[in-house]
Design a protein around this motif. Structure first.
Motif, PDB file in Angstrom:
ATOM      1  N   TRP A 162       0.804  -1.227   0.000  1.00  0.00           N
ATOM      2  CA  TRP A 162       0.000   0.000   0.000  1.00  0.00           C
ATOM      3  C   TRP A 162       0.836   1.275   0.000  1.00  0.00           C
ATOM      4  CZ3 TRP A 162      -5.331   0.665   2.719  1.00  0.00           C
ATOM      5  CH2 TRP A 162      -6.308   0.049   1.928  1.00  0.00           C
ATOM      6  N   LEU A 165      -0.478   3.338  -2.560  1.00  0.00           N
ATOM      7  CA  LEU A 165      -1.695   4.112  -2.320  1.00  0.00           C
ATOM      8  C   LEU A 165      -1.378   5.488  -1.734  1.00  0.00           C
ATOM      9  CD1 LEU A 165      -4.785   3.508  -2.610  1.00  0.00           C
ATOM     10  CD2 LEU A 165      -4.798   3.018  -0.173  1.00  0.00           C
ATOM     11  N   ASN A 195     -13.031  -5.934  -1.305  1.00  0.00           N
ATOM     12  CA  ASN A 195     -12.792  -4.689  -0.579  1.00  0.00           C
ATOM     13  C   ASN A 195     -11.489  -4.074  -1.065  1.00  0.00           C
ATOM     14  OD1 ASN A 195     -10.574  -5.974   0.875  1.00  0.00           O
ATOM     15  ND2 ASN A 195     -12.140  -7.017   2.074  1.00  0.00           N
ATOM     16  N   SER A 196     -11.112  -2.968  -0.434  1.00  0.00           N
ATOM     17  CA  SER A 196      -9.934  -2.242  -0.891  1.00  0.00           C
ATOM     18  C   SER A 196      -8.647  -3.011  -0.677  1.00  0.00           C
ATOM     19  CB  SER A 196      -9.845  -0.886  -0.165  1.00  0.00           C
ATOM     20  OG  SER A 196      -9.712  -1.076   1.235  1.00  0.00           O
ATOM     21  N   LEU A 197      -8.679  -4.078   0.123  1.00  0.00           N
ATOM     22  CA  LEU A 197      -7.485  -4.895   0.348  1.00  0.00           C
ATOM     23  C   LEU A 197      -7.371  -6.040  -0.652  1.00  0.00           C
ATOM     24  CD1 LEU A 197      -7.669  -5.153   4.246  1.00  0.00           C
ATOM     25  CD2 LEU A 197      -6.023  -3.822   2.927  1.00  0.00           C
ATOM     26  N   ALA A 201      -8.773  -4.016  -6.451  1.00  0.00           N
ATOM     27  CA  ALA A 201      -8.411  -2.646  -6.071  1.00  0.00           C
ATOM     28  C   ALA A 201      -6.897  -2.460  -6.062  1.00  0.00           C
ATOM     29  CB  ALA A 201      -8.993  -2.323  -4.694  1.00  0.00           C
ATOM     30  N   SER A 202      -6.181  -3.443  -5.563  1.00  0.00           N
ATOM     31  CA  SER A 202      -4.725  -3.313  -5.456  1.00  0.00           C
ATOM     32  C   SER A 202      -4.060  -3.279  -6.829  1.00  0.00           C
ATOM     33  CB  SER A 202      -4.152  -4.452  -4.613  1.00  0.00           C
ATOM     34  OG  SER A 202      -4.658  -4.391  -3.288  1.00  0.00           O
ATOM     35  N   ILE A 205      -4.534   0.255  -8.414  1.00  0.00           N
ATOM     36  CA  ILE A 205      -3.601   1.306  -8.015  1.00  0.00           C
ATOM     37  C   ILE A 205      -2.191   1.019  -8.546  1.00  0.00           C
ATOM     38  CG2 ILE A 205      -4.919   1.972  -5.972  1.00  0.00           C
ATOM     39  CD1 ILE A 205      -2.950   0.464  -4.243  1.00  0.00           C
TER      40      ILE A 205
END
Length: 336
Positions: A162, A165, A195-197, A201-202, A205
């Motif tokens: 992250w 991010l 989810n964002s994890l 999503a990963s 980004i």
């Protein structure tokens, strides 16, 4: 430096919480990548000795035996296991980007090392800010590791998970005109994909990093199998870990295009691509956020890359110490 570079991204399962076993597997993967013509091979976040999934899946009292084992299997940056990896890089003439849980006395750091084809460490960095539950096990870094380094392959940099991010962390590397970026990720399966994890999503980004930075991004990740999850059993009971594989190894181009065929997320392998660094010029002709598409007259940004230490221990009159210009009595107190 040639324009065409062959890169390999690792998608594999570590020998969980086993430094010796994972090091042996690392050496085999380096040999495999080199045998397939790769000039750079990238490993995932905390590949040595595997990502600490217990931080997300176990209550704190149940974590303690795993914490002890994790410390015992986390190498120092000059440990014999790291020296063996450096020697493998030299022997095969390949650049290795390795993720490790680095042990520095009583503290662990989520570190990355870029090892050149001569076996020398050209960059040793630590994750600037561990994410959420990771902060219960790992320390923070200073800004000294926010560097892009010149290598025979081009300008190479790396971040963990992250950190992709964090806009200012990314911009620090963009501003150094990075050409090849290694994105180290853990085993996504433990989070599912909702989810964002999760994976979707990963990877969004990470792809954005390639487009924003105008760089090739080599994505390495771990797999957690059903058998691997049994390592984290408590009193013989398998923990509630969603495995689902989780591998996402791939390579993105500077325009965001996917340059490798997707690997099965449950299957170990190498995602290999021949990248043409001259394509960066085309991508940046459209948008260069640290060049013609920037506005330094409007926005001011600075990065402090000073290496920090929690204590300065030395002679009172040492001119390199921050208290050197203080009165003797005050300086003596400051030096303790």
């Amino acid at each position: 430096m040639g324009s065409i570079v062959r890169v390999a991204a690792v998608q594999a399962e570590p020998v969980w919480l086993d430094l010796a076993g994972t090091t042996e597997k690392t050496l085999a993967l380096i040999a495999d990548a080199a045998g397939r013509g790769a000039q750079l091979v990238a490993f995932p976040e905390t590949w040595l000795p595997g990502y600490p999934v217990f931080l997300w899946t176990h209550p704190v009292p149940e974590q303690l035996p795993f914490v002890a084992r994790y410390h015992a299997n986390s190498p120092a940056i000059d440990a014999p296991e790291i020296l063996a990896i450096r020697e493998a890089a030299r022997r095969h003439g390949i650049t290795v980007v390795i993720g490790l849980s680095e042990k520095a006395h009583g503290t662990l750091y989520m570190a990355q090392a870029i090892i050149g084809p001569d076996g020398e460490v050209v960059l040793h960095r630590r994750k600037l800010k561990p994410t959420h539950a990771e902060r219960t096990l790992f320390g923070e870094s200073d800004g000294s590791g926010l560097q892009v380094v010149d290598t025979p392959l081009g300008r190479v940099g790396a971040l963990n998970c992250w950190e992709h991010l964090q806009p200012l962390v990314k911009f620090a590397l963009y501003a150094q005109h990075e050409q090849i970026h290694v994105a180290g990720w853990p085993c996504f399966g433990i989070f599912g994909d909702h989810n964002s994890l999760g994976t979707e999503a990963s990877m969004a980004i990470t792809r954005t990093y390639a487009i924003e930075g105008g760089a090739f991004v080599v994505v390495a990740s771990q797999i957690l199998s059903d058998d691997g999850a049994l390592v984290f059993a408590v009193d013989g009971t398998r923990p509630p870990i969603y495995t689902g594989g989780g591998g996402v190894a791939r390579v993105f181009g500077p325009d965001g295009g996917l340059l490798t065929a997707p690997l099965d997320p449950h299957t170990e392998g190498l995602a290999i691509a021949d990248i043409d660094l001259s394509q960066i010029d085309i991508a940046k002709a459209f948008a260069d956020p640290v060049g013609h598409y920037s506005r330094p007259d409007v926005f001011t940004y600075a990065v402090d890359r000073t290496a920090r230490t929690p204590a300065h221990v030395g002679a009172i009159d040492d001119p390199t110490l921050p208290h050197a210009d203080l009165p003797a009595a005050v300086a003596e107190t400051a030096a303790v």
